[in-house]
Design a protein around this motif. Structure first.
Motif, PDB file in Angstrom:
ATOM      1  N   LEU A   1       0.838  -1.203   0.000  1.00 33.09           N
ATOM      2  CA  LEU A   1       0.000   0.000   0.000  1.00 33.09           C
ATOM      3  C   LEU A   1       0.871   1.250   0.000  1.00 33.09           C
ATOM      4  CD1 LEU A   1      -2.558  -0.950   2.799  1.00 33.09           C
ATOM      5  CD2 LEU A   1      -2.876  -1.136   0.349  1.00 33.09           C
ATOM      6  N   THR A   2       0.329   2.309  -0.564  1.00 37.16           N
ATOM      7  CA  THR A   2       0.999   3.604  -0.405  1.00 37.16           C
ATOM      8  C   THR A   2       0.776   4.059   1.018  1.00 37.16           C
ATOM      9  OG1 THR A   2      -0.927   4.919  -1.030  1.00 37.16           O
ATOM     10  CG2 THR A   2       0.527   4.158  -2.827  1.00 37.16           C
ATOM     11  N   TRP A   3       1.544   5.022   1.450  1.00 39.96           N
ATOM     12  CA  TRP A   3       1.404   5.460   2.832  1.00 39.96           C
ATOM     13  C   TRP A   3       0.047   6.117   3.064  1.00 39.96           C
ATOM     14  CZ3 TRP A   3       0.728  10.466   4.448  1.00 39.96           C
ATOM     15  CH2 TRP A   3       1.023  11.472   3.537  1.00 39.96           C
ATOM     16  N   ILE A   4      -0.512   6.784   2.067  1.00 38.92           N
ATOM     17  CA  ILE A   4      -1.829   7.421   2.224  1.00 38.92           C
ATOM     18  C   ILE A   4      -2.912   6.364   2.390  1.00 38.92           C
ATOM     19  CG2 ILE A   4      -3.560   8.838   1.064  1.00 38.92           C
ATOM     20  CD1 ILE A   4      -1.264  10.444  -0.142  1.00 38.92           C
ATOM     21  N   GLU A   5      -2.842   5.297   1.600  1.00 46.99           N
ATOM     22  CA  GLU A   5      -3.817   4.213   1.733  1.00 46.99           C
ATOM     23  C   GLU A   5      -3.697   3.535   3.096  1.00 46.99           C
ATOM     24  OE1 GLU A   5      -4.096   2.716  -2.905  1.00 46.99           O
ATOM     25  OE2 GLU A   5      -2.448   2.004  -1.628  1.00 46.99           O
ATOM     26  N   ALA A   6      -2.472   3.314   3.542  1.00 49.02           N
ATOM     27  CA  ALA A   6      -2.255   2.665   4.837  1.00 49.02           C
ATOM     28  C   ALA A   6      -2.759   3.531   5.977  1.00 49.02           C
ATOM     29  CB  ALA A   6      -0.777   2.334   5.016  1.00 49.02           C
ATOM     30  N   VAL A   7      -2.538   4.839   5.887  1.00 50.38           N
ATOM     31  CA  VAL A   7      -3.033   5.751   6.930  1.00 50.38           C
ATOM     32  C   VAL A   7      -4.564   5.731   6.957  1.00 50.38           C
ATOM     33  CG1 VAL A   7      -3.241   8.194   7.573  1.00 50.38           C
ATOM     34  CG2 VAL A   7      -1.012   7.256   6.994  1.00 50.38           C
ATOM     35  N   GLY A   8      -5.193   5.807   5.794  1.00 52.82           N
ATOM     36  CA  GLY A   8      -6.654   5.793   5.731  1.00 52.82           C
ATOM     37  C   GLY A   8      -7.247   4.493   6.250  1.00 52.82           C
ATOM     38  N   ALA A   9      -6.670   3.370   5.842  1.00 54.60           N
ATOM     39  CA  ALA A   9      -7.174   2.080   6.309  1.00 54.60           C
ATOM     40  C   ALA A   9      -6.900   1.892   7.797  1.00 54.60           C
ATOM     41  CB  ALA A   9      -6.542   0.949   5.503  1.00 54.60           C
ATOM     42  N   GLY A  10      -5.753   2.345   8.270  1.00 56.00           N
ATOM     43  CA  GLY A  10      -5.443   2.259   9.696  1.00 56.00           C
ATOM     44  C   GLY A  10      -6.390   3.102  10.527  1.00 56.00           C
ATOM     45  N   ALA A  11      -6.672   4.311  10.052  1.00 52.91           N
ATOM     46  CA  ALA A  11      -7.629   5.171  10.758  1.00 52.91           C
ATOM     47  C   ALA A  11      -9.025   4.530  10.737  1.00 52.91           C
ATOM     48  CB  ALA A  11      -7.671   6.552  10.106  1.00 52.91           C
ATOM     49  N   GLY A  12      -9.385   3.920   9.617  1.00 54.85           N
ATOM     50  CA  GLY A  12     -10.662   3.212   9.542  1.00 54.85           C
ATOM     51  C   GLY A  12     -10.725   2.052  10.522  1.00 54.85           C
ATOM     52  N   GLY A  13      -9.623   1.341  10.687  1.00 55.49           N
ATOM     53  CA  GLY A  13      -9.560   0.267  11.671  1.00 55.49           C
ATOM     54  C   GLY A  13      -9.729   0.786  13.084  1.00 55.49           C
ATOM     55  N   GLY A  14      -9.109   1.925  13.375  1.00 55.30           N
ATOM     56  CA  GLY A  14      -9.290   2.539  14.691  1.00 55.30           C
ATOM     57  C   GLY A  14     -10.733   2.947  14.929  1.00 55.30           C
ATOM     58  N   LEU A  15     -11.376   3.461  13.880  1.00 57.59           N
ATOM     59  CA  LEU A  15     -12.779   3.851  13.988  1.00 57.59           C
ATOM     60  C   LEU A  15     -13.675   2.633  14.206  1.00 57.59           C
ATOM     61  CD1 LEU A  15     -14.698   6.256  13.900  1.00 57.59           C
ATOM     62  CD2 LEU A  15     -14.854   5.936  11.435  1.00 57.59           C
ATOM     63  N   ILE A  16     -13.394   1.551  13.509  1.00 54.58           N
ATOM     64  CA  ILE A  16     -14.167   0.321  13.699  1.00 54.58           C
ATOM     65  C   ILE A  16     -14.012  -0.188  15.133  1.00 54.58           C
ATOM     66  CG2 ILE A  16     -14.278  -2.128  13.052  1.00 54.58           C
ATOM     67  CD1 ILE A  16     -13.580  -1.209  10.178  1.00 54.58           C
TER      68      ILE A  16
END
Length: 137
Positions: free
Chosen positions: A2-17
């Motif tokens: 993943l690009t770093w932007i995709e990883a940040v977005g998915a990681g933040a989404g995981g935190g939200l979940i």
């Protein structure tokens, strides 16, 4: 990868979940308390006894930020969206473990796991074998 932007977005989404699961647990506790109060004709408990909007919102924001940070830190190691979401959901525990580690080997092993091999600390036989004490009868 993943690009770093995709990883940040998915990681933040995981935190939200993960935070949504925590909020659901609190709401479920409130729901159960209301059912119990209705069954006994007691006054219904207020939602504020189970949730604090200011504190819970701040905790959710920090968890999302930690998820994004973990996604950014590990973006070269994460190979897919699901992995990045998992990293974000487990970010508080994961980052705490990395922060407590004093060596790279400690950062990579799970909490409570023992290192085996040449890097392990020497163990005396008394520590490995259970001591059986018999009482006189």
């Amino acid at each position: 990868m993943l690009t770093w932007i995709e990883a940040v977005g998915a990681g933040a989404g995981g935190g939200l979940i993960a935070e949504a699961v925590v909020a659901y647990g609190r709401l479920h506790g409130w729901q159960q308390a209301r059912y119990e109060a209705r069954a006994t004709n007691d006054p219904l408990p207020p939602l504020g006894r189970y949730m604090d909007p200011l504190a819970d919102s701040l905790a959710a924001l920090v968890r999302v930020a930690l998820g994004g940070a973990a996604g950014w830190l590990l973006h070269t190691e994460v190979t897919g969206i699901y992995a990045a979401v998992t990293v974000g959901a487990s970010a508080p525990a994961l980052l705490a473990q990395i922060g407590r580690a004093t060596t790279p080997m400690q950062a990579l092993r799970p909490p409570g796991a023992e290192v085996q091999g040449a890097l392990a600390e020497p163990v005396t036989p008394e520590e490995t074998l259970p001591v059986r004490r018999e009482t006189a009868s």
